[in-house]
Scaffold this motif. Structure first.
Motif, PDB file in Angstrom:
ATOM      1  N   GLY A   1       9.852 -56.171  30.815  1.00  0.00           N
ATOM      2  CA  GLY A   1       8.496 -55.712  31.091  1.00  0.00           C
ATOM      3  C   GLY A   1       7.516 -56.773  31.542  1.00  0.00           C
ATOM      4  O   GLY A   1       6.303 -56.616  31.360  1.00  0.00           O
TER       5      GLY A   1
ATOM      6  N   ARG B   1       3.853 -52.821  23.649  1.00  0.00           N
ATOM      7  CA  ARG B   1       3.917 -54.158  24.244  1.00  0.00           C
ATOM      8  C   ARG B   1       2.576 -54.540  24.863  1.00  0.00           C
ATOM      9  O   ARG B   1       2.051 -55.637  24.641  1.00  0.00           O
TER      10      ARG B   1
ATOM     11  N   LYS C   1       6.756 -49.631  25.863  1.00  0.00           N
ATOM     12  CA  LYS C   1       5.906 -50.357  26.803  1.00  0.00           C
ATOM     13  C   LYS C   1       4.440 -50.296  26.401  1.00  0.00           C
ATOM     14  O   LYS C   1       3.704 -51.271  26.542  1.00  0.00           O
TER      15      LYS C   1
END
Length: 277
Positions: A67, A233, A230
């Motif tokens: 990512g 994150r 995600k």
């Protein structure tokens, strides 16, 4: 929650750090929190840009699909692009190979007032180089000290150094690779090497653990980010950006106040001179 390493030599075990969001955290909560942090981050960056007594170097490391690009898109998107430089480090060019391994990185270090965000970085020279035996062990081992000294030098000259390892599982990586392959919009990212590198998963784990352990410092912390989700994150990284910049807000505001007073004094002198002429 993120795990932060700030002492060199502290043993790192990635298998003991969860890559998942904590219980009770939801996408909705994270996105609301991220939006609020984004506004504060923009304000802090604006103060840093004006004061020009600090810069920020962000190092994003992680396995394929972890990512890094997504972080730049969703977190750095809250920053004013006027003061942001994003650099992706791939295979060294011929010119770069003719210099020491830090040369290509040092020239992209941030100027005062600016962010430099590294998609991969000088750490590749103790990661992929180690895993694939591209240089002798004695050479890459010596690089830990060079990296630590380099980051200490930057910190001494006003650079806020923030280093992130985006932590995902092997299972999550496989799902993302298959998803990338299935979606026409992301098929352009396909690279057979992403699958080949999975064969070295354990080797990379040891290399990352040693790199983090050997170069963590208070002035250059390593932050292990749970990155299987995600949205979480993005929240973790945005929070750490804001936390790091908040510590410098008073210094920046003091400098801006001094600059404002100097500017007013100069303007008053100019107007006084104009009135006499």
């Amino acid at each position: 929650m993120k795990t932060v390493f700030m002492e060199r030599g502290e043993k790192v075990r990635l298998d003991r750090i969860s890559p998942e969001p904590p219980k009770g955290m939801t996408r909705e909560k994270a996105q609301a929190r991220l939006a609020a942090l984004g506004e504060e981050l923009f304000e802090l960056q604006d103060a840093m840009w004006g004061a020009k007594v600090s810069g920020v170097m962000v190092v994003l490391q992680g396995r394929d699909t972890a990512g890094k690009d997504g972080t730049i898109k969703h977190v750095a998107g809250y920053l004013n692009p006027r003061g942001v430089n994003v650099v992706s480090f791939g295979v060294p060019t011929q010119e770069e190979r003719q210099h020491d391994f830090l040369w290509r990185v040092h020239r992209h270090a941030p100027r005062l007032g600016e962010f430099s965000i590294f998609n991969r970085s000088h750490y590749e020279d103790v990661l992929v180089v180690r895993v694939h035996d591209l240089v002798p062990r004695k050479l890459w081992q010596a690089r830990y000290d060079h990296i630590a000294d380099f980051e200490e030098l930057l910190a001494e000259h006003g650079t806020i150094v923030l280093k992130y390892f985006l932590h995902i599982t092997k299972k999550e990586q496989k799902e993302r690779l298959l998803e990338r392959e299935a979606e026409p919009e992301t098929a352009w990212k396909l690279n057979p090497n992403d699958w080949k590198e999975r064969d070295y998963w354990d080797d990379y784990t040891r290399a990352y653990e040693d790199a983090i352990s050997e170069t963590a410092a208070k002035h250059a912390p390593w932050i292990v980010v749970p990155a299987n989700s995600k949205w979480y994150r993005n929240l973790v990284i945005a929070e750490s950006f804001v936390d790091a910049l908040r510590d410098h807000r008073k210094d920046w505001e003091k400098k801006l106040d001094q600059m404002g007073k100097a500017g007013r004094a100069g303007l008053e002198a100019y107007r006084s001179q104009r009135a006499k002429s």
